[in-house]
Design a protein around this motif. Structure first.
Motif, PDB file in Angstrom:
ATOM      1  N   GLU A   7      18.671   0.493  12.375  1.00 28.71           N
ATOM      2  CA  GLU A   7      18.513   1.139  11.077  1.00 28.71           C
ATOM      3  C   GLU A   7      19.186   2.507  11.047  1.00 28.71           C
ATOM      4  OE1 GLU A   7      14.095  -0.578   9.932  1.00 28.71           O
ATOM      5  OE2 GLU A   7      14.261   1.169  11.239  1.00 28.71           O
ATOM      6  N   LEU A   8      19.110   3.215  12.141  1.00 27.39           N
ATOM      7  CA  LEU A   8      19.551   4.607  12.194  1.00 27.39           C
ATOM      8  C   LEU A   8      21.060   4.761  12.372  1.00 27.39           C
ATOM      9  CD1 LEU A   8      18.295   7.387  12.048  1.00 27.39           C
ATOM     10  CD2 LEU A   8      17.978   7.313  14.516  1.00 27.39           C
ATOM     11  N   HIS A   9      21.673   3.890  13.139  1.00 22.44           N
ATOM     12  CA  HIS A   9      23.097   4.052  13.455  1.00 22.44           C
ATOM     13  C   HIS A   9      23.979   4.110  12.201  1.00 22.44           C
ATOM     14  CE1 HIS A   9      27.057   3.116  15.294  1.00 22.44           C
ATOM     15  NE2 HIS A   9      26.607   4.033  16.122  1.00 22.44           N
ATOM     16  N   PRO A  10      23.804   3.220  11.205  1.00 22.84           N
ATOM     17  CA  PRO A  10      24.640   3.337   9.998  1.00 22.84           C
ATOM     18  C   PRO A  10      24.442   4.664   9.255  1.00 22.84           C
ATOM     19  CG  PRO A  10      23.505   1.222  10.039  1.00 22.84           C
ATOM     20  CD  PRO A  10      22.938   2.050  11.160  1.00 22.84           C
ATOM     21  N   GLN A  11      23.241   5.190   9.293  1.00 20.24           N
ATOM     22  CA  GLN A  11      22.974   6.474   8.636  1.00 20.24           C
ATOM     23  C   GLN A  11      23.740   7.597   9.331  1.00 20.24           C
ATOM     24  OE1 GLN A  11      18.804   7.347   8.266  1.00 20.24           O
ATOM     25  NE2 GLN A  11      19.159   9.263   7.195  1.00 20.24           N
ATOM     26  N   ILE A  12      23.749   7.577  10.646  1.00 18.21           N
ATOM     27  CA  ILE A  12      24.460   8.610  11.408  1.00 18.21           C
ATOM     28  C   ILE A  12      25.968   8.482  11.217  1.00 18.21           C
ATOM     29  CG2 ILE A  12      24.972   9.460  13.734  1.00 18.21           C
ATOM     30  CD1 ILE A  12      22.054   8.640  14.455  1.00 18.21           C
ATOM     31  N   THR A  13      26.484   7.255  11.305  1.00 20.47           N
ATOM     32  CA  THR A  13      27.934   7.076  11.133  1.00 20.47           C
ATOM     33  C   THR A  13      28.358   7.388   9.702  1.00 20.47           C
ATOM     34  OG1 THR A  13      27.668   4.690  10.797  1.00 20.47           O
ATOM     35  CG2 THR A  13      28.204   5.433  13.028  1.00 20.47           C
ATOM     36  N   GLY A  14      27.489   7.110   8.740  1.00 21.39           N
ATOM     37  CA  GLY A  14      27.789   7.474   7.353  1.00 21.39           C
ATOM     38  C   GLY A  14      27.898   8.977   7.174  1.00 21.39           C
ATOM     39  N   ALA A  15      27.001   9.710   7.810  1.00 21.02           N
ATOM     40  CA  ALA A  15      27.073  11.175   7.754  1.00 21.02           C
ATOM     41  C   ALA A  15      28.344  11.673   8.430  1.00 21.02           C
ATOM     42  CB  ALA A  15      25.842  11.786   8.410  1.00 21.02           C
ATOM     43  N   ASP A  17      31.170  10.113   8.612  1.00 18.04           N
ATOM     44  CA  ASP A  17      32.310   9.784   7.742  1.00 18.04           C
ATOM     45  C   ASP A  17      32.588  10.862   6.701  1.00 18.04           C
ATOM     46  OD1 ASP A  17      32.667   7.423   9.120  1.00 18.04           O
ATOM     47  OD2 ASP A  17      31.706   6.168   7.586  1.00 18.04           O
ATOM     48  N   THR A  18      31.559  11.584   6.274  1.00 14.30           N
ATOM     49  CA  THR A  18      31.763  12.620   5.258  1.00 14.30           C
ATOM     50  C   THR A  18      32.632  13.765   5.768  1.00 14.30           C
ATOM     51  OG1 THR A  18      29.766  13.874   5.820  1.00 14.30           O
ATOM     52  CG2 THR A  18      29.538  12.119   4.176  1.00 14.30           C
ATOM     53  N   SER A  23      37.867  20.042   4.647  1.00 14.37           N
ATOM     54  CA  SER A  23      38.995  20.832   5.140  1.00 14.37           C
ATOM     55  C   SER A  23      38.550  21.615   6.375  1.00 14.37           C
ATOM     56  CB  SER A  23      39.463  21.809   4.062  1.00 14.37           C
ATOM     57  OG  SER A  23      38.491  22.826   3.854  1.00 14.37           O
ATOM     58  N   ALA A  24      39.524  22.147   7.109  1.00 12.24           N
ATOM     59  CA  ALA A  24      39.207  22.950   8.292  1.00 12.24           C
ATOM     60  C   ALA A  24      38.355  24.156   7.896  1.00 12.24           C
ATOM     61  CB  ALA A  24      40.488  23.396   8.980  1.00 12.24           C
ATOM     62  N   ASP A  81      30.102  22.146  14.232  1.00 12.86           N
ATOM     63  CA  ASP A  81      29.047  21.951  15.230  1.00 12.86           C
ATOM     64  C   ASP A  81      28.194  20.731  14.877  1.00 12.86           C
ATOM     65  OD1 ASP A  81      29.795  24.344  16.569  1.00 12.86           O
ATOM     66  OD2 ASP A  81      28.443  25.530  15.303  1.00 12.86           O
ATOM     67  N   VAL A  82      27.868  20.614  13.602  1.00 10.67           N
ATOM     68  CA  VAL A  82      27.056  19.489  13.133  1.00 10.67           C
ATOM     69  C   VAL A  82      27.783  18.176  13.387  1.00 10.67           C
ATOM     70  CG1 VAL A  82      26.124  18.369  11.074  1.00 10.67           C
ATOM     71  CG2 VAL A  82      25.748  20.808  11.445  1.00 10.67           C
ATOM     72  N   ARG A  83      29.075  18.155  13.144  1.00 11.50           N
ATOM     73  CA  ARG A  83      29.851  16.936  13.381  1.00 11.50           C
ATOM     74  C   ARG A  83      29.780  16.544  14.856  1.00 11.50           C
ATOM     75  NH1 ARG A  83      33.470  14.357  15.520  1.00 11.50           N
ATOM     76  NH2 ARG A  83      34.734  12.777  14.553  1.00 11.50           N
TER      77      ARG A  83
END
Length: 105
Positions: A7-15, A17-18, A23-24, A81-83
């Motif tokens: 359940e969690l993995h698609p949520q993390i990969t979706g985040a 992807d944003t 931009s840098a 950092d979040v990425r």
């Protein structure tokens, strides 16, 4: 009911992807308090879903700075950092994802 890696993995990969659209300059901005809180919540869910993973492998939660009146604030991290944290979470949680069966029992 506990959250699962499936359940969690698609949520993390979706985040994750944003970040491709940022931009840098945007990636170097401080994260909002809300985004830091959401990331820390994802970290807690991931630890719950992957309870057998060594504590040493998990990234630390993002510290949150609150304004004097308690109404606002920011995370003590950049979006870059979040990425990086999301990438770590994605890799760890992927270990618990059930492989597709492709119709085989």
């Amino acid at each position: 009911m506990a959250t699962t890696a499936d359940e969690l993995h698609p949520q993390i990969t979706g985040a994750l992807d944003t970040f491709a659209k940022m931009s840098a300059k945007e990636r170097e901005a401080q994260v909002s308090k809300y985004y830091a809180e959401r990331l820390n919540a994802l970290l807690d869910l991931a630890k719950e879903a992957m309870s057998g993973v060594s504590e040493n492998r998990w990234p630390r939660p993002i510290p949150i700075r609150t304004t004097a009146n308690g109404m606002g604030g920011s995370g003590d991290a950049t979006y870059a950092d979040v990425r990086a944290v999301l990438a770590e979470l994605s890799a760890i949680v992927a270990e618990g994802v059930t492989p597709p069966s492709f119709g085989f029992a």
